[in-house]
Design an enzyme around this catalytic site. Structure first.
Site, PDB file in Angstrom:
ATOM      1  N   CYS A  82       0.836  -1.200   0.000  1.00 22.77           N
ATOM      2  CA  CYS A  82       0.000   0.000   0.000  1.00 22.77           C
ATOM      3  C   CYS A  82       0.874   1.255   0.000  1.00 22.77           C
ATOM      4  O   CYS A  82       1.491   1.563  -1.014  1.00 22.77           O
ATOM      5  CB  CYS A  82      -0.994  -0.050   1.162  1.00 22.77           C
ATOM      6  SG  CYS A  82      -2.387   1.095   0.975  1.00 22.77           S
ATOM      7  N   ILE A 139      -7.172  -0.701   1.288  1.00 17.92           N
ATOM      8  CA  ILE A 139      -7.546   0.397   2.180  1.00 17.92           C
ATOM      9  C   ILE A 139      -6.894   1.679   1.663  1.00 17.92           C
ATOM     10  O   ILE A 139      -5.681   1.838   1.738  1.00 17.92           O
ATOM     11  CB  ILE A 139      -7.106   0.116   3.630  1.00 17.92           C
ATOM     12  CG1 ILE A 139      -7.664  -1.224   4.136  1.00 17.92           C
ATOM     13  CG2 ILE A 139      -7.529   1.259   4.553  1.00 17.92           C
ATOM     14  CD1 ILE A 139      -7.082  -1.674   5.454  1.00 17.92           C
ATOM     15  N   HIS A 180      -3.090  -5.246   1.407  1.00 21.95           N
ATOM     16  CA  HIS A 180      -2.469  -5.535   2.705  1.00 21.95           C
ATOM     17  C   HIS A 180      -2.425  -7.047   2.961  1.00 21.95           C
ATOM     18  O   HIS A 180      -3.335  -7.598   3.579  1.00 21.95           O
ATOM     19  CB  HIS A 180      -3.272  -4.856   3.818  1.00 21.95           C
ATOM     20  CG  HIS A 180      -3.187  -3.370   3.813  1.00 21.95           C
ATOM     21  ND1 HIS A 180      -2.315  -2.664   4.613  1.00 21.95           N
ATOM     22  CD2 HIS A 180      -3.869  -2.449   3.091  1.00 21.95           C
ATOM     23  CE1 HIS A 180      -2.466  -1.370   4.392  1.00 21.95           C
ATOM     24  NE2 HIS A 180      -3.391  -1.212   3.474  1.00 21.95           N
ATOM     25  N   GLU A 182      -0.723  -8.580   5.036  1.00 15.72           N
ATOM     26  CA  GLU A 182      -0.436  -8.875   6.443  1.00 15.72           C
ATOM     27  C   GLU A 182      -1.696  -9.069   7.277  1.00 15.72           C
ATOM     28  O   GLU A 182      -1.619  -9.452   8.449  1.00 15.72           O
ATOM     29  CB  GLU A 182       0.434  -7.760   7.058  1.00 15.72           C
ATOM     30  CG  GLU A 182      -0.280  -6.450   7.332  1.00 15.72           C
ATOM     31  CD  GLU A 182      -0.451  -5.563   6.108  1.00 15.72           C
ATOM     32  OE1 GLU A 182      -0.876  -4.411   6.276  1.00 15.72           O
ATOM     33  OE2 GLU A 182      -0.159  -6.013   4.977  1.00 15.72           O
TER      34      GLU A 182
END
Length: 200
Positions: A82, A139, A180, A182
Site C-alpha cells: 500500500c 484500504i 495488505h 499482512e
C-alpha cells in the site's frame, strides 16, 4: 542467501506489528527499524501500509531516508505494501506537492486510486506463482498506472470498474502490492518475499 534472512520492518509509521507477526510466524527473524543502525542489520526490508506522505517526512526527520534509498539502490530486497508501494515507486500521481519516494520500481503509482477510506474493499485476486487466489484487502489503496518493461506484473484487478488495474509488481529484488497481505491470516505473499530474499 540460504539461511533465514533478517527482515526489518520500517516502523516510523504504519501497520508495523502485523508484518512483524507474520514474518515471525514464518520463523523469520523480524524486527522494527527506526534508526540507521537498525537498518544496517537488515538483509531485507518491509515498507508497510500507512500514510505515504507521513512516512517520507518521518524518514527525513529521523535521518533514515537517504540510508534507506542507498540500501534499496544497492540491491537490498524490499517489499512495499500500500503506502510502501508508493514509497518504492519512481513516479507518483495524486501526491502532495514535493512528495518524495525512495524509488527503485520503474512504475507510476496513483495515490488513493480506489478512493477514500469509505471506498476501501476486499476481494479475491489471482497472484502469479500462487495456485489459489489471494483474498486482498484494499484500504485507501494505490494502483500502478504504468510499469516499465523490466517490471513483472504479479496481480491485477479482474472485475468491476477497476478491471485491468495493476495491484502487485516485482522488479529484481523489489516487490510491492497495493493491498495488505499482512491481514487475513494468509502468509503466502510473505513466503513469496522470503523466498525472493533467499534467492538474492
Amino acid at each position: 542467501m540460504t539461511a533465514q534472512p533478517s527482515v526489518g520492518v520500517f516502523a516510523l509509521q504504519g501497520d508495523v506489528r502485523e508484518h512483524v507477526r507474520v514474518l515471525a510466524d514464518l520463523g523469520v527473524p523480524a524486527f522494527t527499524v527506526r534508526r540507521p543502525e537498525e537498518l544496517a542489520r537488515c538483509d531485507a526490508l518491509v515498507l508497510p501500509g500507512g500514510e505515504s506522505t507521513t512516512m517520507y517526512k518521518l524518514a527525513r526527520t529521523f535521518d533514515l531516508f537517504e540510508p534507506l534509498a542507498e540500501r534499496i539502490r544497492g540491491g537490498m530486497p524490499t517489499f512495499g505494501t500500500c503506502a510502501g508501494m508508493i514509497m518504492l515507486a519512481d513516479r507518483i500521481t495524486g501526491g502532495i506537492d514535493g512528495q518524495e519516494t525512495l524509488g527503485g520500481l520503474d512504475i507510476t503509482v496513483r495515490r488513493n486510486a480506489f478512493g477514500r477510506q469509505v471506498d476501501s474493499f476486499e476481494g479475491d485476486i489471482e497472484f502469479d506463482g500462487l495456485a489459489d487466489p489471494v483474498h486482498a484487502v484494499f484500504i485507501r489503496a494505490p494502483w500502478v498506472e504504468d510499469a516499465g518493461e523490466k517490471v513483472e506484473v504479479l496481480a491485477t484487478i479482474t472485475s468491476g470498474e477497476a478491471a485491468g488495474r495493476i495491484v502487485a509488481v516485482r522488479q529484481d529484488n523489489l516487490m510491492a502490492t497495493s493491498f495488505h497481505p499482512e491481514v487475513g491470516g494468509d502468509d503466502r505473499i510473505h513466503r513469496y518475499f522470503v523466498e525472493l530474499v533467499k534467492q538474492s
